[in-house]
Design a protein around this motif. Structure first.
Motif, PDB file in Angstrom:
ATOM      1  N   THR A 228      39.897 -43.947  73.186  1.00 28.54           N
ATOM      2  CA  THR A 228      38.910 -44.955  73.560  1.00 28.54           C
ATOM      3  C   THR A 228      37.624 -44.255  73.955  1.00 28.54           C
ATOM      4  O   THR A 228      37.640 -43.295  74.724  1.00 28.54           O
ATOM      5  N   LEU A 229      36.520 -44.746  73.404  1.00 21.71           N
ATOM      6  CA  LEU A 229      35.196 -44.255  73.767  1.00 21.71           C
ATOM      7  C   LEU A 229      34.457 -45.390  74.452  1.00 21.71           C
ATOM      8  O   LEU A 229      34.564 -46.547  74.042  1.00 21.71           O
ATOM      9  N   ARG A 230      33.695 -45.086  75.483  1.00 17.79           N
ATOM     10  CA  ARG A 230      32.935 -46.105  76.192  1.00 17.79           C
ATOM     11  C   ARG A 230      31.456 -45.839  75.991  1.00 17.79           C
ATOM     12  O   ARG A 230      30.962 -44.768  76.316  1.00 17.79           O
ATOM     13  N   LEU A 231      30.757 -46.824  75.443  1.00 15.57           N
ATOM     14  CA  LEU A 231      29.321 -46.719  75.207  1.00 15.57           C
ATOM     15  C   LEU A 231      28.597 -47.048  76.501  1.00 15.57           C
ATOM     16  O   LEU A 231      28.799 -48.116  77.077  1.00 15.57           O
ATOM     17  N   GLN A 232      27.796 -46.110  76.982  1.00 14.91           N
ATOM     18  CA  GLN A 232      27.033 -46.320  78.200  1.00 14.91           C
ATOM     19  C   GLN A 232      25.700 -46.967  77.837  1.00 14.91           C
ATOM     20  O   GLN A 232      24.875 -46.368  77.169  1.00 14.91           O
ATOM     21  N   LEU A 233      25.524 -48.217  78.241  1.00 18.09           N
ATOM     22  CA  LEU A 233      24.304 -48.940  77.945  1.00 18.09           C
ATOM     23  C   LEU A 233      23.244 -48.650  78.997  1.00 18.09           C
ATOM     24  O   LEU A 233      23.561 -48.447  80.173  1.00 18.09           O
ATOM     25  N   ALA A 234      21.989 -48.612  78.563  1.00 16.37           N
ATOM     26  CA  ALA A 234      20.882 -48.366  79.482  1.00 16.37           C
ATOM     27  C   ALA A 234      20.778 -49.540  80.463  1.00 16.37           C
ATOM     28  O   ALA A 234      20.949 -50.691  80.086  1.00 16.37           O
TER      29      ALA A 234
ATOM     30  N   HIS B 206      34.609 -38.076  70.635  1.00 17.56           N
ATOM     31  CA  HIS B 206      35.868 -37.364  70.414  1.00 17.56           C
ATOM     32  C   HIS B 206      36.801 -38.321  69.692  1.00 17.56           C
ATOM     33  O   HIS B 206      36.630 -39.539  69.757  1.00 17.56           O
ATOM     34  N   PHE B 207      37.748 -37.779  68.972  1.00 19.77           N
ATOM     35  CA  PHE B 207      38.670 -38.600  68.208  1.00 19.77           C
ATOM     36  C   PHE B 207      39.963 -37.839  68.009  1.00 19.77           C
ATOM     37  O   PHE B 207      39.996 -36.611  68.075  1.00 19.77           O
ATOM     38  N   PRO B 208      41.074 -38.565  67.783  1.00 21.70           N
ATOM     39  CA  PRO B 208      42.373 -37.917  67.622  1.00 21.70           C
ATOM     40  C   PRO B 208      42.442 -37.085  66.343  1.00 21.70           C
ATOM     41  O   PRO B 208      41.783 -37.402  65.356  1.00 21.70           O
TER      42      PRO B 208
END
Length: 66
Positions: free
Chosen positions: A59-65, A49-51
């Motif tokens: 802010t986007l949070r990358l979920q790492l494996a 998502h973005f403004p």
């Protein structure tokens, strides 16, 4: 776009291409929503998502494996 690692270190995320006329790199601007989505998808984001208004931030949070 900026990348912030868990320790708080900030780095700019810049897409660039070679600019032979200037002997270096030319910063590539995001001109469409599709360009932003494609870039973030390539970075590993499953949802983005973005403004929509100039100057707004998100802010986007990358979920790492694990």
């Amino acid at each position: 776009m900026k990348s912030i690692d868990p320790s708080g270190e900030v780095q700019m995320l810049v897409t660039a291409r070679m600019d032979a006329t200037r002997g270096g790199f030319k910063v590539r601007e995001f001109k469409t929503a599709t360009g932003i989505i494609s870039f973030l998808s390539d970075c590993g984001f499953a949802a983005v998502h973005f403004p929509l208004r100039a100057g707004d931030k998100t802010t986007l949070r990358l979920q790492l494996a694990a």
